[in-house]
Design a protein around this motif. Structure first.
Motif, PDB file in Angstrom:
ATOM      1  N   TYR A  93       0.900  -1.104  -0.149  1.00 19.13           N
ATOM      2  CA  TYR A  93       0.051  -0.433  -0.086  1.00 19.13           C
ATOM      3  C   TYR A  93       0.826   1.752   0.256  1.00 19.13           C
ATOM      4  O   TYR A  93       2.478   1.150   0.209  1.00 19.13           O
ATOM      5  CB  TYR A  93      -1.146  -0.107   1.227  1.00 19.13           C
ATOM      6  N   PHE A  94      -0.326   2.458  -0.059  1.00 22.28           N
ATOM      7  CA  PHE A  94       1.106   3.784  -0.176  1.00 22.28           C
ATOM      8  C   PHE A  94       1.200   4.270   0.637  1.00 22.28           C
ATOM      9  O   PHE A  94       1.881   5.213  -0.161  1.00 22.28           O
ATOM     10  CB  PHE A  94       0.212   4.361  -1.378  1.00 22.28           C
ATOM     11  N   HIS A 111     -13.925  -0.157  -6.031  1.00 24.54           N
ATOM     12  CA  HIS A 111     -12.081  -0.204  -6.553  1.00 24.54           C
ATOM     13  C   HIS A 111     -11.511  -1.011  -4.971  1.00 24.54           C
ATOM     14  O   HIS A 111     -12.594  -1.106  -4.370  1.00 24.54           O
ATOM     15  CB  HIS A 111     -12.368   1.308  -6.314  1.00 24.54           C
ATOM     16  N   ASN A 237      11.453   5.620 -16.496  1.00 24.92           N
ATOM     17  CA  ASN A 237      10.825   5.743 -14.947  1.00 24.92           C
ATOM     18  C   ASN A 237      12.044   5.825 -14.319  1.00 24.92           C
ATOM     19  O   ASN A 237      12.440   5.166 -13.465  1.00 24.92           O
ATOM     20  CB  ASN A 237       9.613   4.553 -14.922  1.00 24.92           C
ATOM     21  N   ARG A 239      12.251   4.839 -10.816  1.00 25.09           N
ATOM     22  CA  ARG A 239      11.553   4.810  -9.639  1.00 25.09           C
ATOM     23  C   ARG A 239      11.692   5.875  -7.912  1.00 25.09           C
ATOM     24  O   ARG A 239      10.782   5.501  -7.703  1.00 25.09           O
ATOM     25  CB  ARG A 239      10.834   3.840  -9.533  1.00 25.09           C
ATOM     26  N   VAL A 356      -4.203   2.511 -14.339  1.00 29.48           N
ATOM     27  CA  VAL A 356      -4.508   2.518 -13.047  1.00 29.48           C
ATOM     28  C   VAL A 356      -4.162   1.515 -11.903  1.00 29.48           C
ATOM     29  O   VAL A 356      -3.730   1.690 -10.049  1.00 29.48           O
ATOM     30  CB  VAL A 356      -6.326   2.749 -12.466  1.00 29.48           C
ATOM     31  N   HIS A 358      -2.054  -0.234  -9.596  1.00 27.07           N
ATOM     32  CA  HIS A 358      -0.710   0.169  -8.476  1.00 27.07           C
ATOM     33  C   HIS A 358      -0.866   2.048  -7.374  1.00 27.07           C
ATOM     34  O   HIS A 358       0.071   2.418  -7.691  1.00 27.07           O
ATOM     35  CB  HIS A 358       1.483   0.323  -8.855  1.00 27.07           C
ATOM     36  N   THR A 359      -2.652   2.508  -7.787  1.00 24.47           N
ATOM     37  CA  THR A 359      -2.348   4.000  -8.064  1.00 24.47           C
ATOM     38  C   THR A 359      -3.308   3.463  -7.301  1.00 24.47           C
ATOM     39  O   THR A 359      -3.923   3.134  -6.860  1.00 24.47           O
ATOM     40  CB  THR A 359      -3.040   4.653  -8.636  1.00 24.47           C
ATOM     41  N   ARG A 360      -3.918   4.673  -6.240  1.00 24.36           N
ATOM     42  CA  ARG A 360      -5.134   4.725  -4.742  1.00 24.36           C
ATOM     43  C   ARG A 360      -5.910   4.707  -5.772  1.00 24.36           C
ATOM     44  O   ARG A 360      -7.549   4.482  -5.469  1.00 24.36           O
ATOM     45  CB  ARG A 360      -4.881   6.970  -4.458  1.00 24.36           C
ATOM     46  N   ASP A 361      -5.948   5.345  -7.373  1.00 23.55           N
ATOM     47  CA  ASP A 361      -7.689   5.447  -7.934  1.00 23.55           C
ATOM     48  C   ASP A 361      -7.566   3.808  -8.870  1.00 23.55           C
ATOM     49  O   ASP A 361      -8.434   3.392  -9.916  1.00 23.55           O
ATOM     50  CB  ASP A 361      -7.727   5.852  -9.178  1.00 23.55           C
ATOM     51  N   GLU A 362      -7.202   2.445  -8.944  1.00 24.24           N
ATOM     52  CA  GLU A 362      -7.436   1.456  -9.000  1.00 24.24           C
ATOM     53  C   GLU A 362      -8.845   0.936  -8.720  1.00 24.24           C
ATOM     54  O   GLU A 362      -8.942   0.697  -7.636  1.00 24.24           O
ATOM     55  CB  GLU A 362      -6.175   0.220  -8.297  1.00 24.24           C
TER      56      GLU A 362
END
Length: 388
Positions: A93-94, A111, A237, A239, A356, A358-362
């Protein structure tokens, strides 16, 4: 019985409510690499309830992650003619919170971390397998469902699977929006190390900033590679970049991690030469610093022949559901590279949008998950049940 009648009868055994319940449960379970045991247990529970035979294949665990295992379902005469392959782990998690928030359902969109990458693909594969067993289907050729661990790190689950399993074709459920990917990018992971000269922060003329040299080098690499190859063929990228000191000094060390994705047809040797020349130029521009690079990982790209009989059979499986077979490249890294090196033709095909992941908006559209289950079932019928 005609092929369409046979397929229609199997499709009638798909259960959307069962599929959605499993997917929501899987997304609610936080399962970063090396902590997949709980999500594996939930899938096993679903298989047991549906009377689907399975076995666990132990995967080497770290001291803090006991009991890691792949889930294997083997149906029909083995070895298999077709594998369906998914990974049950996610990225971490992020935030620094110990528990990631679970799923959130907004209309027909789910989501949550792992919803697209790739618990939706795994769920659709499980649902297709349950429907196959529930219908009592007879397979002329073998089928293997393999749900593996560790893909988001370095693929130890897939490596373990490939020690004992092989098939002419594997369908890997990474998010592609249900468009098949016959071309798969390669992946190179680089670490850059810049060493400079420490000095008081007020006297950059006396010191030599490793951070300055690093940033300059990264920008030069991006520019030189972009000039040598269109961005759609090679993407870079940065990272991670970290270095410096909390003290009031010129940074004398800086490190960076770079992800490089390269399309099939891009020469890795030529890319490495471009990187080496760029480092030489950067070091000449920063004579009091030294920037070096280390290649930590490389997986080559691949491209499958669309006229290959296995691809033509897959095309017929799509057309049987009035789904166009319109391939596009998969621009990331996955277990597919490892399968190709093992002599298996890997088609990347799954619900969800890679953009989307690996993002919070997956998120994933549930309608796409149900369509994926239908496609996977059609692929099983065409590769394992119809006349070869």
């Amino acid at each position: 019985m005609s092929m369409m009648t046979e397929l229609d009868e199997l499709l009638a055994h798909l259960n959307q409510d069962r599929c959605e319940r499993l997917l929501i449960d899987l997304v609610d379970i936080y399962s970063p690499s090396y902590a997949e045991s709980a999500v594996v247990a939930r899938v096993c529970e679903a298989l047991q309830k549906a009377a689907v035979p399975y076995r666990l294949q132990p995967v080497v665990a770290s001291p803090g992650a006991p009991g890691r295992a792949n889930i294997l379902v083997e149906l029909g005469p083995q070895p298999p003619a077709l594998m369906l392959v998914g990974h049950l782990d996610t990225v971490p998690y992020f935030s620094d919170e110990h528990d990631a928030p679970g799923s959130a359902l907004d209309g027909g969109i789910l989501h949550g971390l792992g919803s697209a990458d790739m618990k939706s693909g795994c769920t659709a594969m499980v649902e297709a397998t349950i429907a196959l067993v529930d219908a009592g289907a007879r397979l002329r050729r073998g089928f293997l469902l393999a749900l593996v661990v560790g893909e988001e790190e370095y693929g130890d689950g897939a490596a373990k699977l490939l020690e004992s399993s092989h098939a002419p074709l594997a369908i890997i459920g990474e998010p592609t929006g249900l468009r098949p990917s016959l071309e798969h990018y390669g992946y190179m992971e680089l670490r850059l190390i810049a060493e400079g000269r420490r000095a008081h922060a007020a006297r950059p003329d006396v010191g030599a900033s490793a951070i300055h040299a690093m940033l300059s080098t990264i920008l030069a690499i991006i520019e030189q590679v972009s000039d040598a190859s269109p961005a759609t063929r090679v993407s870079i990228n940065p990272r991670e970049v970290h270095g410096g000191d909390s003290l009031f000094v010129i940074a004398d060390r800086c490190e960076a991690a770079l992800d490089v994705h390269l399309a099939a047809g891009v020469d890795p040797a030529a890319l490495r030469e471009t990187l080496a020349r760029t480092l030489e130029t950067s070091n000449a521009d920063h004579p009091l610093c030294n920037v070096s690079s280390e290649e930590l990982f490389f997986a080559p790209a691949y491209r499958l022949d669309p006229d290959d009989p296995r691809m033509q059979t897959s095309r017929r499986a799509f057309l049987a559901l009035q789904q166009p077979f319109t391939p596009r490249p998969f621009p990331s890294h996955s277990d597919g590279n490892r399968f190709f090196e093992a002599g298996i033709a890997p088609v990347i095909l799954g619900p969800g949008d890679l953009g989307v992941a690996h993002t919070r908006d997956e998120h994933v559209h549930l309608s796409e998950v149900h369509r994926a289950a239908e496609l996977y079932l059609s692929l099983i019928v065409h590769h394992c049940m119809l006349d070869a």
